[in-house]
Enzyme design. Structure first.
Site, PDB file in Angstrom:
ATOM      1  CG  HIS A   1      33.889 -27.601 -11.517  1.00  0.00           C
ATOM      2  ND1 HIS A   1      32.809 -26.822 -11.846  1.00  0.00           N
ATOM      3  CD2 HIS A   1      33.461 -28.479 -10.579  1.00  0.00           C
ATOM      4  CE1 HIS A   1      31.755 -27.224 -11.134  1.00  0.00           C
ATOM      5  NE2 HIS A   1      32.118 -28.218 -10.373  1.00  0.00           N
TER       6      HIS A   1
ATOM      7  NE  ARG B   1      34.250 -32.253  -6.878  1.00  0.00           N
ATOM      8  CZ  ARG B   1      35.070 -31.995  -5.857  1.00  0.00           C
ATOM      9  NH1 ARG B   1      36.248 -32.605  -5.792  1.00  0.00           N
ATOM     10  NH2 ARG B   1      34.723 -31.151  -4.909  1.00  0.00           N
TER      11      ARG B   1
ATOM     12  NE  ARG C   1      29.311 -34.477  -8.082  1.00  0.00           N
ATOM     13  CZ  ARG C   1      29.997 -33.344  -7.975  1.00  0.00           C
ATOM     14  NH1 ARG C   1      29.746 -32.511  -6.988  1.00  0.00           N
ATOM     15  NH2 ARG C   1      30.944 -33.053  -8.839  1.00  0.00           N
TER      16      ARG C   1
ATOM     17  CD  GLU D   1      25.641 -29.521  -5.249  1.00  0.00           C
ATOM     18  OE1 GLU D   1      26.784 -29.212  -5.626  1.00  0.00           O
ATOM     19  OE2 GLU D   1      24.866 -30.241  -5.919  1.00  0.00           O
TER      20      GLU D   1
ATOM     21  CG  ASN E   1      32.924 -26.114  -3.528  1.00  0.00           C
ATOM     22  OD1 ASN E   1      33.275 -25.819  -2.400  1.00  0.00           O
ATOM     23  ND2 ASN E   1      33.562 -26.985  -4.267  1.00  0.00           N
TER      24      ASN E   1
ATOM     25  NE  ARG F   1      30.667 -23.773  -7.938  1.00  0.00           N
ATOM     26  CZ  ARG F   1      31.373 -24.898  -8.016  1.00  0.00           C
ATOM     27  NH1 ARG F   1      32.585 -24.934  -7.548  1.00  0.00           N
ATOM     28  NH2 ARG F   1      30.856 -25.967  -8.587  1.00  0.00           N
TER      29      ARG F   1
ATOM     30  CB  CYS G   1      31.498 -33.549   0.063  1.00  0.00           C
ATOM     31  SG  CYS G   1      30.153 -32.959  -0.983  1.00  0.00           S
TER      32      CYS G   1
END
Length: 606
Positions: free
Chosen positions: A216, A323, A359, A458, A481, A492, A529
C-alpha cells in the site's frame, strides 16, 4: 571486543570505497519501480528510526569547534550512561547494570575516537555526520558477524549514536514535517500513512530498503504521483548523505552522485515526460473509445478528496475505487462519522453526477488501525483484515456506513465491500447496511438506501463461487493486487519475493478470465480496479479478455486513454488469445511490451 569489530569494519569500508571510486564516485542501485517518473535532487537520508542524518562538510577554521562539540557530547552521554549503570545495578542487579557498562566501554573505545578524529580533522566532516557514519558502519558490521552475541550488540551501538546525535543537536524527530526545500527521501521503510503525509511540495521522490510492488505504500506513492523505488535492500550505510541522487521510478533505479552524462540523460528523460504529458492532456475531454467505436468506462482510483481535481482534469468518467482507509490512517485521531461524511460528500459533489464507488475500510495487513483495530499477527495478510476486521469492530464500521448513505444524497454513489471470501461475510455486511439505513430513517437525517452494492473479487475462493455471489450483488470489481498475492502465495509488500508477484502470471489471468466470463453470463457489471489496469500493455490484454470498465490511478488516465484510442477490440482479442497460450509472466510482459511498441510507441520509454 570493540577493537575487533572496528578493525573488521574498517576493512569492509575500505573495500566498499574502492568499488565506489572505481565507478567515478557514482553508485547505481536496482530496486522495484512502484511509481513512475524521474526525480532529481538532494538526498534526505533517514535511518531506521526515522531521524535525519545530515551531510555537512565544515570549513577548516571550524574543525577545532567540531572537536570541542564532540568531546562535550561524549562527556554528557558518558555521564548519562554511568548514572543509568548505577541506578540499574541498585534496582536490578549488577548483571543488568553491566549493559550500560558495555556501552560505556564502546563509547570510550580508542579506535572509535581515532576514526572520528580522522573524519573531522582530515575529511572535515561535522561531528554529527562523522558520528552517524562511523557508528552506523560499526552496527552494520556487527549485524553481519556469525557470532550472535556480537550481532546483538548492534542495537547498543545505534543507541550510542542516537544519544550522541541528540547531544549534538542533529536529531530531528520529525524530519519530514519541517521541510523547506526539495528533497529525495531515502529510508529503510515508509508506512502507508507516512507516505500519505508526505509534503508533495518538497518530497520529489523516495527510495526504501524494504517493500514490494503491490504494497500500500506503493499504491499511495502512485496516487500522490511521487516517483518511487522500493525493495533496494541494505543501502543506506553506503550513502549516508549525498549531494545529488536520481530516482528512476520507471526502471526501478537509484543513482547516487550521478556523473554529468548520466545527469544530462535523465534531465532529457524528465523533459520528454513533461512534453508527453502536454500531448496526452489534449485527450482529456475525449472519450476512451477504441478505433472501432467501443466505449470503455475509464474511471480513477483515489485515496484523498483532493485527487478529484486531477481526475476531472484528465477526463475520468468517475471514481471506480475510493480507498477510504487513508482517511483513517492519515490522521492521529480516529475519524468520526462527520469526518467520513464530509470527505465523501466533497468527492461526490465535485464529481458532479459521475459515479463514485466507495470501498469500505480495508485496514489490517500493512495498514494498521488504532486501539481495538490494531492487532499484531504472525501472518497479517491471512489474518484479521479488511471486511473481517470491520465486521469485528462494528463501532468503527457503522459510522462509516452511515456516512456513505448520507453522502449518497449528493450524487451517484455505490458502496463496495473488500476481500469478500464467503457468502456469509457479504450477507452480514449487507444486513448491517440495512440496519444503518433504518437508524438513519429514525434519526431524520437525509440519506439514500437504494445504493448499488458491489464486492471486490480478490481471493481465489470468491472467484470459484462467483456464480453464487452474482445473485447477491449489483456489480463486481476485480482487485488484481490481492488476487495475485493470494493466488501466487506471495506477500505483495515483501521485496524478497517481489519477482514472484506478477499480476500477469498465467494462473492469475485464468482466474480473471473466469471472473469476466461469470459476470458476462450473469449480466453482472464487472470492472478491474487493481494496479494491473494502469499498465497500458496489460490494459490492452484486459480489453481483449472482455473488460469494458477500468479504474486506474489519476496519473495513469492519460496513458491508458491514449492506448485505448489507438486500438480496435479485434486487435485486443488477438492479444488476449495469444497471451492465454503463454506459460510464464515474463513471456506475457515481453509480448505485451512488443505489442505496445507497435500500437502506441510514444508510450514506451527508451
Amino acid at each position: 571486543m570493540p577493537g575487533t569489530f572496528l578493525t573488521a569494519e574498517r576493512t569492509r569500508r575500505n573495500q566498499s570505497d574502492r568499488v565506489i571510486r572505481h565507478r567515478s564516485m557514482m553508485l547505481e542501485l536496482q530496486g522495484i519501480p512502484v511509481s513512475p517518473g524521474v526525480a532529481i535532487g538532494p538526498a534526505l537520508v533517514l535511518d531506521a528510526d526515522g531521524y535525519r542524518i545530515p551531510r555537512c562538510i565544515v570549513p577548516a577554521s571550524d574543525v577545532e569547534d567540531e572537536f570541542a562539540r564532540l568531546h562535550t557530547a561524549v562527556d554528557l552521554v558518558s555521564a548519562h550512561l554511568e548514572h543509568s549503570r548505577l541506578e540499574t545495578t541498585a534496582t536490578a542487579g549488577r548483571s543488568t547494570g553491566d549493559i550500560f557498562a558495555a556501552q560505556l566501554q564502546m563509547l570510550h573505545d580508542p579506535r572509535l575516537h581515532s576514526e572520528l578524529q580522522r573524519r573531522i580533522g582530515e575529511d572535515r566532516q561535522s561531528a554529527a555526520f562523522a558520528v552517524s557514519g562511523v557508528l552506523h558502519n560499526y552496527a552494520t558490521a556487527l549485524r553481519r558477524l556469525d557470532n550472535p552475541l556480537l550481532a546483538d550488540r548492534a542495537q547498543d551501538v545505534l543507541d550510542i549514536e542516537r544519544q550522541l546525535l541528540m547531544q549534538l543537536g542533529a536529531v530531528t524527530r520529525q524530519p519530514l514535517s519541517d521541510l523547506s526545500e526539495p528533497v529525495i527521501v531515502l529510508s529503510h521503510m515508509l508506512t502507508p500513512s507516512e507516505t500519505a503525509n508526505l509534503d508533495r511540495r518538497f518530497v520529489k521522490g523516495f527510495c526504501t530498503e524494504t517493500g514490494g510492488p503491490g504494497g500500500h505504500t506503493a499504491i499511495v506513492a502512485k496516487g500522490l504521483e511521487i516517483p518511487a523505488v522500493v525493495g533496494i535492500g541494505d543501502f543506506l550505510h553506503q550513502i549516508a548523505g549525498s549531494n545529488c541522487v536520481i530516482v528512476d521510478g520507471d526502471r526501478g533505479k537509484l543513482i547516487v552522485d550521478p556523473d554529468d552524462d548520466v545527469l544530462e540523460n535523465y534531465r532529457e528523460r524528465a523533459e520528454y515526460r513533461r512534453s508527453l504529458a502536454v500531448r496526452l492532456a489534449e485527450l482529456s475531454q475525449l472519450p476512451a473509445e477504441t478505433t472501432d467505436g467501443v466505449r470503455i468506462q475509464l474511471n480513477a482510483n483515489i485515496e484523498f478528496p483532493h485527487e478529484t481535481a486531477a481526475c476531472l482534469d484528465r477526463g475520468a468518467d468517475g471514481i471506480g475505487l475510493y480507498r477510504t482507509e487513508f482517511l483513517y490512517l492519515s490522521s492521529d485521531d480516529e475519524p468520526s462519522e462527520e469526518d467520513h461524511y464530509q470527505a465523501y460528500s466533497e468527492v461526490v459533489q465535485k464529481m458532479d453526477g459521475r459515479p463514485v464507488v466507495i470501498r469500505t475500510l480495508d485496514l489490517g495487513a500493512d495498514k494498521m488501525g488504532r486501539g481495538n483495530m490494531a492487532h499484531r499477527e504472525n501472518n497479517p495478510f491471512l489474518g484479521l483484515r479488511s471486511i473481517r476486521l470491520s465486521l469485528r469492530n462494528l463501532d468503527v464500521f457503522r459510522p462509516q456506513l452511515r456516512a456513505v448513505l448520507r453522502a449518497a444524497v449528493h450524487g451517484d454513489v455505490r458502496v463496495m465491500f473488500p476481500l469478500i471470501t464467503t457468502i456469509n461475510e457479504l450477507r452480514q455486511a449487507r444486513m448491517l447496511l440495512n440496519v444503518v439505513a433504518e437508524d438513519l430513517q429514525e434519526s431524520g437525517l437525509p440519506y439514500r438506501s437504494d445504493l448499488p452494492v458491489g464486492m471486490m473479487v480478490e481471493v481465489p475462493a470468491a472467484v470459484m463461487m462467483l456464480e453464487h455471489f452474482a445473485s447477491e450483488v449489483d456489480f463486481f470489481s476485480i482487485g488484481t493486487n490481492d488476487l495475485a498475492q493470494y493466488t501466487l502465495a506471495v506477500d505483495r509488500s515483501n521485496e524478497y519475493v517481489a519477482d514472484l508477484y506478477q499480476s500477469s502470471d498465467p494462473a492469475v489471468l485464468r482466474l480473471i478470465q473466469h471472473s469476466i466470463d461469470v459476470a458476462a453470463k450473469s449480466q453482472t457489471p464487472v470492472s478491474v480496479c487493481g494496479e494491473m489496469s494502469s499498465n497500458p500493455g496489460r490494459a490492452l490484454l484486459l480489453l481483449g479478455m472482455g473488460v469494458r470498465n477500468l479504474s486506474v490511478p489519476p496519473s495513469a488516465l492519460p496513458r491508458v486513454k491514449k492506448v485505448i484510442r489507438n486500438v480496435s477490440i479485434d486487435q485486443c482479442k488477438a492479444i488476449a488469445e495469444r497471451v492465454m497460450k503463454l506459460e510464464a509472466a515474463r513471456d506475457v510482459d515481453l509480448y505485451l511490451l512488443d505489442r505496445l511498441s507497435d500500437l502506441a510507441p510514444e508510450l514506451v520509454m527508451q
